[in-house]
Design an enzyme around this catalytic site. Structure first.
Site, short mmCIF file in Angstrom:
data_model
loop_
_atom_site.label_atom_id
_atom_site.label_comp_id
_atom_site.label_asym_id
_atom_site.label_seq_id
_atom_site.Cartn_x
_atom_site.Cartn_y
_atom_site.Cartn_z
N ARG A 69 0.83 -1.21 0.00
CA ARG A 69 0.00 0.00 0.00
C ARG A 69 0.87 1.26 0.00
NH1 ARG A 69 -3.03 2.68 3.97
NH2 ARG A 69 -2.05 1.38 5.55
N LYS A 70 2.15 1.11 -0.30
CA LYS A 70 3.06 2.26 -0.38
C LYS A 70 2.92 2.89 -1.76
CE LYS A 70 6.32 0.55 3.06
NZ LYS A 70 7.70 0.08 3.34
N THR A 71 1.76 3.48 -1.97
CA THR A 71 1.42 4.06 -3.27
C THR A 71 1.33 5.57 -3.16
OG1 THR A 71 -0.91 3.68 -2.74
CG2 THR A 71 0.18 2.01 -4.07
N THR A 118 6.42 -0.03 -6.19
CA THR A 118 5.92 1.30 -6.54
C THR A 118 6.92 2.40 -6.17
OG1 THR A 118 4.73 1.28 -4.42
CG2 THR A 118 3.46 0.79 -6.42
#
Length: 290
Positions: A139-141, A276
């Site tokens: 979820r490191k977006t 990402t």
């Protein structure tokens, strides 16, 4: 075989792109005034190696600016310009409308294709080492751009992991510290999440992972373990808790260069923030015929 990832996308894509176009043309379009509304044709070129991803977003940008797009290359295809450039699509419409959408469309395509390219390489690396587990992005977006980046993972053949805080419970160190224990945190999560939502617990040791499994976690994340220690702990946990099947995830600072070291038989998931973060973009340009 055509990539059908576009079927996953929500109608909210149109609203997101409307907002991105509004950000780029907040008042007067001076350059658009200069070129006017004469009908023009522009060619989209790919100038660096990578996986083409982001076609539905590119199409929507130009739909909203009143242009049409015809693709010569299918989404998910690997493109290798070999030092030159490859024509991948044609955009037709009023000159000012093509240029109005150009930068937004290229930014989306470059970023999405970059994520897809890394996802494809990581999945290929796993396949080459006989690793049948999931290769996942985290979820490191980028805020506001998650849908594009997660879509790139999908096109590249990686697992998208959880999309947001609502799609899976992940209890990290701060949740445990704030609650008092892993056991209590899992119990509270299960009480509100019910049977339909999986619970994952981030663990700093094999003992913490064992506690999480006993408390009812569906997935245990072994975070920042050295490769040998992680593989040993994964096998030990699977053996000790054979009666309660649980998924073991490896995570924390894993890169393309180190990934193979984590692909042990006890590991079910390897997750990458690097899918990402720090991803090189694929180079595209859009040129109007003259």
């Amino acid at each position: 075989m055509p990539n059908h990832a576009a079927l996953l996308l929500p109608t909210a894509v149109a609203r997101a792109i409307e907002a991105w176009l509004a950000e780029d043309v907040s008042s007067f379009d001076y350059g658009g005034y200069v070129v006017g509304d004469a009908e023009k044709t522009a060619t989209l070129y790919c100038k660096s190696r990578g996986v083409l991803a982001g076609v539905p977003f590119f199409d929507e940008v130009f739909r909203q600016t009143g242009c049409t797009v015809v693709w010569a290359v299918e989404e998910g295809a690997e493109i290798d310009p070999d030092g030159g450039r490859v024509a991948v699509a044609t955009v037709r419409g009023p000159a000012r409308r093509i240029l109005m959408g150009e930068r937004v469309a290229l930014n989306i395509l470059a970023r999405c294709s970059g994520v897809a390219s890394r996802a494809r390489r990581l999945r290929a690396l796993a396949d080459a080492h006989g690793f049948a587990g999931a290769v996942a992005g985290t979820r490191k977006t980028t805020p506001g751009f998650r849908l594009v980046e997660k879509y790139g993972m999908e096109v590249g053949g990686a697992d998208t992991h959880r999309m947001d805080l609502s799609t899976m419970v992940m209890l990290k160190d701060n949740h445990v510290w704030a609650t008092g224990s892993i056991t209590r945190a899992v119990a509270e999560a299960r009480r509100v999440a019910g049977f339909s939502v999986k619970i994952e617990v981030e663990c700093q040791s094999e003992a913490e992972a064992a506690e999480a499994i006993e408390a009812g976690a569906d997935i245990v994340m072994l975070d920042n373990f050295p490769p040998a220690a992680l593989n040993a702990a994964a096998l030990s946990l699977k053996s000790r808790h054979a009666r309660r099947p649980v998924l073991v995830e490896a995570s924390g600072g894993i890169t393309e260069e180190t990934a193979a070291q984590y692909m042990g038989p006890g590991v079910d998931i390897i997750s990458f923030g690097s899918m990402t973060q720090g991803v090189p973009h694929v180079d595209f340009s859009l040129k109007i015929a003259h």
